[in-house]
Design a protein around this motif. Structure first.
Motif, mmCIF file in Angstrom:
data_model
loop_
_atom_site.group_PDB
_atom_site.id
_atom_site.type_symbol
_atom_site.label_atom_id
_atom_site.label_comp_id
_atom_site.label_asym_id
_atom_site.label_seq_id
_atom_site.Cartn_x
_atom_site.Cartn_y
_atom_site.Cartn_z
ATOM 1 N N GLU A 20 3.784 -18.354 3.120
ATOM 2 C CA GLU A 20 4.283 -20.087 1.994
ATOM 3 C C GLU A 20 3.301 -21.046 2.974
ATOM 4 N N PHE A 21 2.887 -21.958 1.630
ATOM 5 C CA PHE A 21 2.968 -23.194 2.445
ATOM 6 C C PHE A 21 4.631 -23.694 1.466
ATOM 7 N N SER A 22 5.282 -24.192 2.267
ATOM 8 C CA SER A 22 6.848 -24.565 1.002
ATOM 9 C C SER A 22 7.097 -26.296 2.100
ATOM 10 N N GLN A 36 12.205 -24.696 -6.049
ATOM 11 C CA GLN A 36 11.291 -24.223 -7.076
ATOM 12 C C GLN A 36 9.217 -23.655 -7.024
ATOM 13 N N ARG A 37 8.752 -22.931 -7.072
ATOM 14 C CA ARG A 37 8.014 -22.329 -6.653
ATOM 15 C C ARG A 37 6.607 -22.695 -8.005
ATOM 16 N N ASP A 38 5.286 -22.651 -6.921
ATOM 17 C CA ASP A 38 4.572 -23.384 -7.618
ATOM 18 C C ASP A 38 4.355 -24.694 -8.305
ATOM 19 N N SER A 39 3.855 -25.679 -7.434
ATOM 20 C CA SER A 39 3.520 -26.976 -8.071
ATOM 21 C C SER A 39 3.363 -27.738 -9.302
ATOM 22 N N LEU A 85 4.481 -33.832 -1.912
ATOM 23 C CA LEU A 85 5.469 -32.850 -2.010
ATOM 24 C C LEU A 85 4.464 -32.548 -3.608
ATOM 25 N N GLU A 86 3.669 -32.763 -3.906
ATOM 26 C CA GLU A 86 2.528 -32.434 -5.106
ATOM 27 C C GLU A 86 1.970 -31.617 -4.217
ATOM 28 N N ARG A 87 1.821 -31.283 -3.684
ATOM 29 C CA ARG A 87 0.373 -30.348 -2.512
ATOM 30 C C ARG A 87 1.634 -29.154 -2.393
ATOM 31 N N ALA A 88 2.400 -28.871 -2.051
ATOM 32 C CA ALA A 88 3.447 -27.740 -1.967
ATOM 33 C C ALA A 88 3.173 -27.022 -2.281
ATOM 34 N N ARG A 89 3.262 -25.703 -2.239
ATOM 35 C CA ARG A 89 4.137 -24.202 -3.224
ATOM 36 C C ARG A 89 4.845 -23.887 -3.426
#
Ligand SMILES: Nc1ncnc2c1ncn2[C@@H]1O[C@H](COP(=O)(O)OP(=O)(O)OP(=O)(O)O)[C@@H](O)[C@H]1O
Ligand SMILES: [Mg+2]
Lengths: 233, 416
Positions: A34-36, A225-228, A207-211
């Motif tokens: 993950e990239f969270s 929330q998943r999916d940026s 935060l926009e870049r996080a998945r």
């Protein structure tokens, strides 16, 4: 089993008579790769939660498992040994050892792990080049910019090939352009090596870049929330 | 990690240099001090041996305590031969020692008369080197006597003048003996000048009717041998030769003969170690304090190390490595200082006569050698070095422990 399993974690700090509830029952799981991001206002408990996951601090109640090991039950030394082999840390600032050069800082964790010199060089030199630090590897941290220092810290965290990298506001001291570059780099490495990233920030650009963005408020999870693309500001 | 420790050590260059020089100076001084006092103690022992008459002494039983003219060694030739056969014995000198009163036409003066065999070196003191007037041991007179210049002054006599010695002979009779002044001596010591009288062994035996009996067999032994062990061997050898003889003899080491001197040396040694330990305790606190400061300045860094995966033990080891490097630096430079100091003092010497007005007496023994030099005793130096090293490392234990205990999360607080 998930890479990180946080269940029912509470953390109460005592300041004289006053009790500060930094975390009030947090449950969260993070899967490998993950990239969270952890988001939330100042004082919401982001640092506290990251410290719990990294074994730098112990919960007052609840458990934390990383890669199947109950890090919340380990003593200081066990937790340190566990971090050495499984978790990389990137902090907001002062990430580097001032008396060591960029190269020496980058190989530091591997040296502690006992990776042979030649192999350390093989791993670190290309990565430093990749993050744009070619020709600066002999500089001391004081001779590098904040962004360059953070890159060295990222290389150090990645080069030892941990399962998980925890980054507490890695871009807080950087301008937005440098922050964006650094995030792109982390994302790239996340995809290239499959390393799990969990970082905290209150910068929406970051935060926009996080998945996936987990939002904390007053020590509790407010949203996850998943999916940026679907993120709400 | 040694590289890291080394660089950390030089982060605060001034502080490290001050600390290193402080320890180096203290350690170097300690080395010089140990060297000098070893040499002084050597001199003291040597003076005691001279005063006693040898490293090991044989007398008629009870002589040393009473100094009675009547207590004699009955068959000195046989005893001497037996002693000479013992391994490690260098020389055996027969001496007659007589307490008596010396009279001139005008005055009288108590003396100790020593009768010495004619060969050079028969006395541990070199009587012939002390001669300021007249000749010795050769003399134109039948019964020559050499007297300290203090005696000569008090008796108001000149070379060739008659003096009469009155003393108790072995048979208990008061006996008078006539001598002529053959030489005037300056022994370098006021009290010896006022009491020392020398004649030849033959003359002393003859005038006092001793036959071939003597008061003392003074034995010198090879360097580095243990006196007590030698005395044991000598006792055994005499026993083998003639058991009867042995009954009437006492065999003493210079240490048993002069316990005050041994006590003085031991006390001096003990005082030195007490001083050194106190000094090093102070140094320990200084080091502990400095290291504590340097650890507290790096709280954030130790937090980082811990976060990166250095466990408590490795963090403590890191601090200790810095200390070990510091200790090594201090010891190397201190050794250079101390050894140069030792060499300089050994070459040049410090003339104590300037401080004491030419006289120095310890535990009833006149110290003739008034120049202090330095003596290298590898065992002691090694011990001092080990001690300094251990002290420095010990002083860093608490700071090292403290560094390893810094809570990483709290250390991280510094970020915010
Ligand atoms: N060591 C501590 N002792 C007492 N209170 C603490 C301690 N550490 C954190 N806290 C408190 O716990 C709460 C959560 O702190 P935390 O540092 O986790 O917030 P954060 O979300 O990281 O904030 P920021 O965005 O400012 O870094 C805060 O109210 C803080 O004051
Ligand atoms: Mg924080």
């Amino acid at each position: 089993m998930s890479l990180i399993e946080v269940s029912g974690v509470e953390r109460t700090y005592r300041q004289g008579e006053v009790e500060v509830h930094a975390l009030r029952g947090v449950d969260v799981t993070v899967e490998g790769g993950e990239f969270s991001a952890l988001a939330g206002p100042s004082g919401s408990g982001k640092t506290t939660l990251l410290n719990m996951i990294g074994g730098l601090d112990s919960p007052t109640a609840g458990t934390v498992d990383v890669n199947g090991s109950r890090i919340s039950d380990m003593d200081r030394s066990k937790a340190a040994d566990y971090r050495l082999h499984h978790i990389g840390f990137i902090f907001q600032a002062y990430n580097l050892v001032p008396v060591l050069s960029a190269y020496e800082n980058a190989e530091f964790v591997m040296m502690l792990q006992g990776v042979p010199k030649a192999e350390r060089r093989e791993r670190v030199v290309p990565m430093l080049r990749e993050v744009g630090l070619e020709g600066m590897i002999d500089r001391k941290p004081s001779e590098l910019s904040g962004g360059q220092q953070q890159r060295v810290a990222i290389v150090r965290a990645l080069a030892s090939r941990p399962k998980l990298i925890l980054a507490d506001e890695p871009t807080a001291n950087l301008d937005s352009e440098t922050s964006a570059d650094l995030l792109d780099l982390m994302l790239e490495l996340n995809q290239e090596y499959g390393t799990t990233f969990l970082f905290s920030s209150h910068d929406e650009l970051v935060l926009e870049r996080a998945r996936r963005v987990v939002r904390l408020r007053s020590g509790q999870i407010e949203s996850d929330q998943r999916d940026s693309d679907e993120q709400v500001a | 990690m040694w590289k890291l420790a080394w660089r950390n050590l030089w982060r605060n260059r001034t502080r490290t240099l001050i600390l290193v020089s402080a320890v180096a100076l203290t350690y170097g001084m300690a080395l010089v001090w140990i060297g000098m006092s070893d040499e002084i103690h050597g001199d003291m022992a040597e003076a005691a041996v001279k005063t006693a008459g040898g490293s090991v002494l044989i007398h008629g039983d009870g002589y040393w305590d009473t100094r009675s003219n009547e207590m004699l060694v009955e068959q000195p030739a046989e005893v001497s031969e037996a002693v000479q056969s013992v391994d490690g014995v260098e020389s055996v000198t027969q001496r007659v020692l007589l307490q008596g009163l010396l009279n001139s036409a005008r005055n009288s003066n108590p003396v100790q008369l020593t009768g010495l065999p004619p060969e050079k070196g028969a006395s541990i003191h070199d009587v012939e080197d002390w001669v300021v007037e007249g000749s010795w041991p050769d003399s134109p007179h039948d019964a020559p006597i050499a007297l300290g210049k203090g005696i000569v002054e008090s008796l108001e006599i000149q070379l060739g003048d008659k003096v009469v010695m009155t003393a108790t002979a072995p048979d208990g009779e008061l006996t008078r003996a006539l001598f002529r002044l053959g030489a005037i001596l300056d022994t370098g010591s006021k009290s010896l000048n006022e009491s020392a009288a020398y004649t030849s062994l033959d003359v002393a035996q003859k005038v006092m009717g001793l036959g071939d009996r003597v008061t003392q067999l003074g034995i010198t032994i090879e360097d580095g041998l243990d006196e007590a062990k030698m005395a044991e061997d000598i006792r055994a050898a005499i026993g083998d030769q003639s058991k009867a003889e042995r009954e009437g003899l006492e065999v003493l080491t210079w240490q048993t003969a002069m316990p005050e001197m041994v006590g003085a040396i031991e006390l001096d040694d003990a005082m030195m170690y007490v001083y050194l330990i106190v000094i090093f305790l102070i140094v320990t606190f200084a080091i502990a304090n400095t290291f504590m400061m340097s650890v507290m300045e790096r709280v954030r860094e130790f937090g980082l190390f811990n976060a990166l995966g250095l466990n408590d033990r490795r963090i403590a080891v890191m601090v200790l490595e810095e200390t070990i490097l510091l200790a090594a630096l201090a010891i190397v430079s201190g050794f250079v200082l101390g050894f140069s100091g030792h060499l300089i003092i050994q070459q040049v010497g410090i003339d104590m006569a300037a401080f004491t007005g030419g006289e120095m007496e310890m535990a009833g023994v006149q110290l003739m050698d008034m120049t202090i030099t330095s003596e290298l005793n590898p065992g002691k130096w090694l011990m001092a070095t080990g001690f300094v090293f251990v002290v420095i490392v010990l002083s860093a234990l608490y700071p090292a422990w403290k560094a390893s205990r810094l809570a990483p999360a709290e250390a991280m607080e510094f970020y915010e």
